[in-house]
Design a protein around this motif. Sequence first.
Motif, PDB file in Angstrom:
ATOM      1  N   PHE A 128      -5.489   2.578   6.911  1.00  0.00           N
ATOM      2  CA  PHE A 128      -6.311   3.540   6.195  1.00  0.00           C
ATOM      3  C   PHE A 128      -7.621   3.733   6.949  1.00  0.00           C
ATOM      4  N   SER A 162      -6.159   9.661   4.073  1.00  0.00           N
ATOM      5  CA  SER A 162      -6.896  10.077   2.881  1.00  0.00           C
ATOM      6  C   SER A 162      -8.376   9.731   2.915  1.00  0.00           C
ATOM      7  N   ARG A 163      -8.747   8.715   3.695  1.00  0.00           N
ATOM      8  CA  ARG A 163     -10.167   8.325   3.719  1.00  0.00           C
ATOM      9  C   ARG A 163     -10.813   8.531   5.084  1.00  0.00           C
ATOM     10  N   VAL A 168       0.488  -0.530   7.345  1.00  0.00           N
ATOM     11  CA  VAL A 168      -0.147   0.650   6.760  1.00  0.00           C
ATOM     12  C   VAL A 168      -1.639   0.619   7.053  1.00  0.00           C
ATOM     13  N   PRO A 227       0.791  -1.229   0.000  1.00  0.00           N
ATOM     14  CA  PRO A 227       0.000   0.000   0.000  1.00  0.00           C
ATOM     15  C   PRO A 227       0.832   1.293   0.000  1.00  0.00           C
ATOM     16  N   LEU A 228       2.073   1.223   0.471  1.00  0.00           N
ATOM     17  CA  LEU A 228       2.891   2.439   0.464  1.00  0.00           C
ATOM     18  C   LEU A 228       3.743   2.559  -0.796  1.00  0.00           C
ATOM     19  N   ALA A 288      -3.975   4.368  -1.012  1.00  0.00           N
ATOM     20  CA  ALA A 288      -5.003   5.399  -0.837  1.00  0.00           C
ATOM     21  C   ALA A 288      -5.992   5.411  -1.996  1.00  0.00           C
ATOM     22  N   VAL A 338      -2.466   6.507   7.106  1.00  0.00           N
ATOM     23  CA  VAL A 338      -2.794   7.307   5.931  1.00  0.00           C
ATOM     24  C   VAL A 338      -4.205   7.859   6.087  1.00  0.00           C
ATOM     25  N   ALA A 365       2.360   3.259   9.413  1.00  0.00           N
ATOM     26  CA  ALA A 365       1.961   4.467   8.685  1.00  0.00           C
ATOM     27  C   ALA A 365       0.452   4.603   8.760  1.00  0.00           C
TER      28      ALA A 365
END
Lengths: 456, 170, 265
Positions: free
Chosen positions: C9, C53-54, C7, B16-17, B63, C51, C49
């Motif tokens: 989200f 964005s969502r 990661v 994902p990164l 993302a 993230v 990480a």
Amino acid sequence: MKAVGARLPRYDGIGHVTGRTTYVDDVRVSGMLWAKALRSPLHSATITSFDTSKAEAMPGVHAVITHADVPLLEYGHLSALGIPADEPLLAKDEVRYKGQPIAVVAAEDEETAMAAVEAIDIELEERTPLFDIRKAFDADAPKVHQWGNWYTHFEGEMDRRQIRKGSVDDAFDKADTIVQGVYRPAAIEHVPLETQVALVVPEASGRLTIYSCTQALYFSMGVVAAHLQVPLNKLKVVGGTVGGGFGGKVDTASETMCALLAQRSGRPVKWRWTREEEFLCSSTRAPWHMEIADAVTKDGWILGRKMLTLHDSGAYGRFSPYGLTKHSFHHTGAYTIPNLEFDGYVVFTNRVPTTAMRGFGVTSVSFATETHMSRIADVLGLDPYEVRLKNANRIGDTSPNRIVYTDPSTVSVVKALAGGMDVELQPEYAAMSRDPREGDLLPEHLVGQMANPEDH
Amino acid sequence: MNLTVNGTTHDVESGPLATLLDVLREELGVTSPKAGCEQGGCGACTVLVDGEPQRSCLTPVGALDGASVTTVEGLGAPESLSPLQQAFTHHYAAQCGFCTSGMLIAAEAYLKRGGTDDREAIQEALAGHVCRCTGYVKIIDAVAAVARGDSFDLTVTAPSPGMTNLGGVS
Amino acid sequence: MTQATEVLFPTSADEAVAHFGDGSDVTVVGGGTIVMPEITYGRLAPTKALVLSRAGLDTLDVAGTTVTLGAGLPVERLAALAQDVKALAQCALNVADYEIRLQATVGGNLCAGEGRDAPRGDLQGPLLALDAQARSVGADGESTEPLEGFLGRRAGRLLLDVTFEKPAASAFAAIDYAHTHEYTVLAVSGVRTATGETRLAATGLAGFGTRLRSAEAAASDPERAGAAAVADVSLGDDALASAWYRERTLPVLVHRVLGELEEAA
């Protein structure tokens, strides 16, 4: 000559706009390995210890190449022009510029390659670097290069490029004024959008296919062959698509390093420089230091020029002696000056070696000369177009290196400039042409330099 | 995760990164976006993500689950060039071509959001894109031409109005 | 390193908060414009990480005179405040280019660490001048505090949003380094509140954006205010400009901003 003046579409135009133009980095070969380099973190240092065993043993690492693996470590790119070799492909006992490559590795992926570079053990003993070309001549300056701090192999083992024409001393005696100037253009990066990149594919026959972004395909082929000590028919170079070069993609080294990695690993190896490497480690246009003193008359004639040029070659010679030579031939610019004393030095410093870039050698002196012409006009209180038109090269005039001008364009260009700037020239000047000098345009001091003075 | 690129949906294997740039170039073989700097400074990697221009080198692919990406390959092909692709060809807007993909994508997005032939507005839209070859003038000419609705004869290159003809010798 | 990274989200603010925990060993990724190159160049190898964005943090809420910007709001969206909060919109649109602004977030811009070669955090300027309140979470739970305080202790905090009152007037003046990309060397933001108070802040300094309190005290005399501003800041040399240059141009920008505020009155 149907093509001249015609509006022809680019043969690669459609490829560019559809994303189909294939640059080196777009080539996909199965089994490709990624290369990375260990680069000197210091400007000047001796290498006191060096051990690649940990990197070589790392899983995913397929080859590590150092100076010991290069069949011919130093090959002068311009040896055909009499410029001897001085630069090792990979550093041996010392490093002379920050970013100088010391070892290259090939691994399964970029991350592993980066880790392998980190795993190379190296100890460096720092030395005082030299960066200012003006200080290179001091007795106590750090010694940069095996030849000393400046190039000593011009013809006849001269340590400078020298031009002497007529009598500069007479000219200075006769002058109404001496106009001086010092000009110091800085280094310029090429910044091509495509960074330096090479892909080498070993074939079963032992031949290597080299995908290169070089601007000089056959030249690069020769350099690789020389370092590898193989005949040319062992190399197939695929090139011709360059994502911007501007002179910076003539120096050939990444292809050679990838070739060695490909030979050692038996796998295709690609090396794509990062933008940071491109900025920090790639060669640049050279910085220059130029001192000009012109002997001029009050009505704007240039009787003679004394000039000293220092060219910053960085840590190694590369193409610098050639660049300085061209510079010397053009050191009066677009103008005819009969009495000349020119001395130019290729100076070594602990900077990234400098190289060709658009008009290399000549753009520096064009800048200096044009600025100096305006300065002369300023000092004398004369019109800058008129000073240029008077002294402009004409048919039959000779260049600093005694080439006879048969088709000089100075006059038409200066007149076009005036037109473009809406400057109206005095009739006498508006009527000027490049025809051979005569009458008022042939003062005594210009007679001797003409090709056939007895004809005028 | 799924990623649709130029109309084809892929099951992405990269982590994902991983950057969208790497996924496009290395995993999916879509090579028009270029690795000019990998720090978002040059624009050579720009692609459309759900219609908006974005630097693929700055985008973690994770993302984008379910997103739709368009690259230059999706704008048109040699036998069916888009108006912008025709304009760039006719107006000599590409020299080495390395910045061209990013420029086309940014220009495409600009025109889609109603961009006109106003040169300052075009410059503003393309501000993130570096070109070292052309000096930008012809790129702006090409975008302005499409905004105006010009049609293009691809057998010749457009004349250069700015050129000074020094004419014959004097 | 990227393979070994966990990661996440999050799809809501609450999820983001939960994953952030006490912030230890978490790398927060807003739009990615700052973090991704660090990873690409091997300078950052996150173990975890986050993230955003969502996470639904890309909100711009206006309730009467109160404006709240979600930490995940793309910088470009601040263009919508051009009428009401001119300085903030102008500052935002002066950042990078359209593509970067679509991806870069308010939170990322505010919380960006000091750049290696050049200043970061342009939005700190106008938001400090607006006396924005920063809502964040971390080890000691959720807190709301002046942005100024938050910037000093933001390590280990996850910014959720910033809130401020619409000003009566605002102004922004910047010096950009003329270049392929016009990086901002120095910028001053000014705000006149509904109650007549003047606030000034500057970015492009050594360290974070800073309120110019001495300059504010002398706001009625723009010349004096300009000179006083230099005392409020710590200036440094960097790739864009020298401290020397910034010292001479800061008073000019302060003067300009105060002049604009005066005209708007």
